[in-house]
Design a protein around this motif. Structure first.
Motif, PDB file in Angstrom:
ATOM      1  N   TYR A  54       0.817  -1.218   0.000  1.00  0.00           N
ATOM      2  CA  TYR A  54       0.000   0.000   0.000  1.00  0.00           C
ATOM      3  C   TYR A  54       0.852   1.270   0.000  1.00  0.00           C
ATOM      4  CZ  TYR A  54      -4.322  -2.563   0.379  1.00  0.00           C
ATOM      5  OH  TYR A  54      -5.388  -3.376   0.110  1.00  0.00           O
ATOM      6  N   VAL A  56       2.324   4.598  -1.399  1.00  0.00           N
ATOM      7  CA  VAL A  56       1.824   5.624  -2.319  1.00  0.00           C
ATOM      8  C   VAL A  56       2.934   6.628  -2.581  1.00  0.00           C
ATOM      9  CG1 VAL A  56      -0.577   5.374  -1.590  1.00  0.00           C
ATOM     10  CG2 VAL A  56       0.895   7.036  -0.427  1.00  0.00           C
ATOM     11  N   ARG A  61      -0.930   8.380  -5.120  1.00  0.00           N
ATOM     12  CA  ARG A  61      -1.333   7.268  -5.969  1.00  0.00           C
ATOM     13  C   ARG A  61      -0.551   6.011  -5.601  1.00  0.00           C
ATOM     14  NH1 ARG A  61      -4.736   7.985  -9.877  1.00  0.00           N
ATOM     15  NH2 ARG A  61      -4.083   6.058 -10.913  1.00  0.00           N
ATOM     16  N   ARG A  62      -1.226   4.867  -5.778  1.00  0.00           N
ATOM     17  CA  ARG A  62      -0.590   3.584  -5.496  1.00  0.00           C
ATOM     18  C   ARG A  62       0.669   3.403  -6.327  1.00  0.00           C
ATOM     19  NH1 ARG A  62      -2.756  -0.588  -2.967  1.00  0.00           N
ATOM     20  NH2 ARG A  62      -1.372  -1.917  -4.179  1.00  0.00           N
ATOM     21  N   ARG A  63       1.705   2.855  -5.723  1.00  0.00           N
ATOM     22  CA  ARG A  63       2.916   2.541  -6.472  1.00  0.00           C
ATOM     23  C   ARG A  63       2.926   1.087  -6.930  1.00  0.00           C
ATOM     24  NH1 ARG A  63       8.543   4.166  -4.522  1.00  0.00           N
ATOM     25  NH2 ARG A  63       8.830   3.720  -6.734  1.00  0.00           N
ATOM     26  N   ARG A  94      -7.458   3.730  -0.340  1.00  0.00           N
ATOM     27  CA  ARG A  94      -6.987   4.664  -1.355  1.00  0.00           C
ATOM     28  C   ARG A  94      -6.737   6.014  -0.681  1.00  0.00           C
ATOM     29  NH1 ARG A  94      -6.872   0.437  -3.188  1.00  0.00           N
ATOM     30  NH2 ARG A  94      -7.574  -0.340  -5.229  1.00  0.00           N
ATOM     31  N   CYS A  95      -5.761   6.728  -1.185  1.00  0.00           N
ATOM     32  CA  CYS A  95      -5.338   7.971  -0.541  1.00  0.00           C
ATOM     33  C   CYS A  95      -6.322   9.102  -0.829  1.00  0.00           C
ATOM     34  CB  CYS A  95      -3.938   8.348  -1.010  1.00  0.00           C
ATOM     35  SG  CYS A  95      -3.246   9.778  -0.162  1.00  0.00           S
ATOM     36  N   GLN A 213      -7.454   3.073  -9.334  1.00  0.00           N
ATOM     37  CA  GLN A 213      -6.103   2.551  -9.112  1.00  0.00           C
ATOM     38  C   GLN A 213      -6.118   1.040  -8.867  1.00  0.00           C
ATOM     39  OE1 GLN A 213      -3.815   5.157  -6.331  1.00  0.00           O
ATOM     40  NE2 GLN A 213      -5.624   6.509  -6.461  1.00  0.00           N
TER      41      GLN A 213
END
Length: 519
Positions: A54, A56, A61-63, A94-95, A213
């Motif tokens: 998880y 970011v 955004r997710r890496r 999610r961020c 994402q």
């Protein structure tokens, strides 16, 4: 992105993983098993994995777009996947920006659509079994009113809605694809065309919802080399990425295997098991495992319980040995070659394989495979005939062995067209000559007296081949009689190498002559 568990772990700068762990521990209970219904306390290894999964970037955004978790049998991989499915359905995954301290703040996914993939048509799958139990029991059911949980799927509460669905290979291919998470369990079993196509279809679907994402989670015990499983492909991609050969910035490959050890040494084996099971060794029955593993075939014990990629004991050719003889050489028009031909009209594959006389370079001339799509398939006989004619036109074919089963008329016509001193029948079902040819082929690989061009299809056929003991030695077979894993190109390669040997013994190799120049 990937990290080594036996080295120092560096936590990501930004990760929602800590919030995900808190949510799991607050709302979920353990799935079916000895501790079912009990509160979850995340162990340190799986906590690290979640924090990495998880991660970011500074934009939130997710890496990680694809996470692969490899652990031994019994390490609760499917249960962890079930926890993450539940979190992805309802939790802060999610961020939604950063707080005053610069830490990411989580929010739920807008309309999550989560697919849990099963390997068998009749199963919902281990991951979905855990999801079904976790959402039905514990605090989560009361905290999220409106959950509609059944064996076919989970409908998530309104107003946002969403779904969690178990899918088989056939059902996954029929859906339009709205996935925000695809979970592939035990991808070392993804060796059939149907399962690979399912993996490909769902992976494509994960590209559709940019705002959500989407990502993929794959869990597996280590694979058997040469089976061309999805797990093996992921490991290959990881190695290529770490070597800089390909770009795969979104891949998290978390693998842990025991160090080399003899399973007959109980003290070493116990130590290896304690290492590879990590925190889980505290509740695993290691004493019993040490005893039971003594009774297993070594390749099974090492693969399933030490998480080491290990070939099956009856595999005809070891992958390491085959990979060691890849050559950068390519055949050239006019080369003297021998040919092996093995064919099937409908169910299996048909292959024409060449072997250069001068150095034993093995290469495919043409291969046709039954795609096993359920349709009535038949090899294009005219295309096979044309490919053989082209080979004789392009190369100096000195000797060709052809298995005439189902092809007697055509092989007979080839003998008339190309000469009965060039085309010879070789019945592969006759144990004595076939075992001699197989022994020559295997010896040539081990001693590196032959090489090959690295063709992927030929390699897959070679890795699919298994051995069967006969009075004269060993011959080749499929893993099961009705297996869809083709070995025909391997059989043709064996015939090509045997044909090369007989051509050379007959004096047909024309060595280059060099003229001495004096000054």
């Amino acid at each position: 992105m990937p990290y080594a568990l036996d080295g120092r772990w560096t936590a990501p700068e930004f990760s929602l993983g800590y919030q995900v762990i808190d949510w799991i521990e607050a709302y979920l209970v353990h799935g079916p098993g000895d501790v079912q219904g009990q509160p979850i306390v995340m162990d340190r290894e799986y906590a690290r994995f979640i924090v990495d999964a998880y991660e970011v970037d500074r934009r939130g955004r997710r890496r990680v777009t694809r996470a692969f978790l490899s652990r031994p049998k019994g390490r609760a991989k499917s249960e962890l996947a079930g926890m993450l499915v539940c979190a992805e359905a309802l939790g802060p995954v999610r961020c939604d920006g950063f707080d005053a301290n610069g830490n990411p703040v989580g929010r739920p996914v807008t309309y999550p659509f989560i697919r849990c993939l099963a390997t068998e048509e009749s199963q919902a799958g281990n991951t979905y079994d855990n999801v079904h139990y976790m959402l039905s029991e514990g605090p989560v059911y009361d905290a999220y009113p409106g959950l509609d949980i059944n064996l076919a799927k989970v409908n998530l509460p309104q107003p946002g809605g969403g779904e969690i669905v178990p899918s088989s290979a056939s059902s996954a291919s029929k859906d339009g694809g709205k996935e925000t998470l695809g979970v592939f369990d035990e991808t070392h079993l993804y060796v059939t065309r149907e399962l690979r196509e399912m993996h490909k279809t769902v992976s494509r679907n994960l590209l559709k919802r940019k705002s959500a994402q989407p990502w993929a989670l794959e869990t597996s015990t280590m694979y058997a080399p040469g089976e061309d499983s999805i797990a093996e492909g992921m490991h290959s991609d990881f190695l290529k990425a770490t070597d800089g050969l390909i770009e795969h910035p979104g891949l998290l490959f978390d693998h842990k295997e025991a160090p080399p050890v003899s399973i007959r040494n109980k003290a070493e084996l116990r130590k290896a098991l304690r290492y590879v099971y990590g925190p889980a060794s505290e509740w695993m029955d290691l004493d019993r495992m040490v005893i039971e593993l003594q009774t297993m075939q070594e390749h099974e014990a090492k693969r399933y319980f030490l998480n080491q990629p290990t070939a099956t004991v009856d595999q005809a050719i070891e992958k390491e040995a085959w990979d060691a003889i890849v050559s950068e050489e390519t055949p050239k028009p006019g080369d003297q070659i021998a040919i092996g031909f093995d064919g099937s009209l409908r169910y299996d594959a048909t292959a024409i394989i060449g072997c250069r006389l001068s150095d034993g370079l093995v290469f495919p001339i043409a291969i046709w495979e039954n795609p096993h799509t359920g349709d009535d398939w038949e090899v294009d006989v005219l295309a096979v005939d044309a490919a053989m004619a082209k080979a004789f036109d392009e190369y100096r074919v000195e000797w060709a062995y052809a298995d005439p089963a189902y092809w007697q008329d055509i092989v007979g016509r080839w003998a008339i067209e190309f000469g009965d001193n060039h085309i010879f029948e070789f019945w592969t079902h006759r144990d004595t000559p076939m075992s001699t040819a197989v022994e020559r082929f295997r010896t040539g690989i081990q001693t590196q007296q032959i090489s090959h061009v690295g063709d992927a299809t030929l390699t897959r056929h070679v890795m699919n081949a298994r051995t069967r003991e006969v009075r004269a030695g060993v011959v080749l077979r499929k893993d099961t009689k009705k297996s869809k894993k083709h070995i025909d190109a391997c059989m043709a390669a064996v015939l090509a190498v045997e044909a090369r040997a007989d051509a050379i013994a007959d004096g047909r190799l024309r060595k280059k002559r060099y003229r001495a120049i004096s000054y």
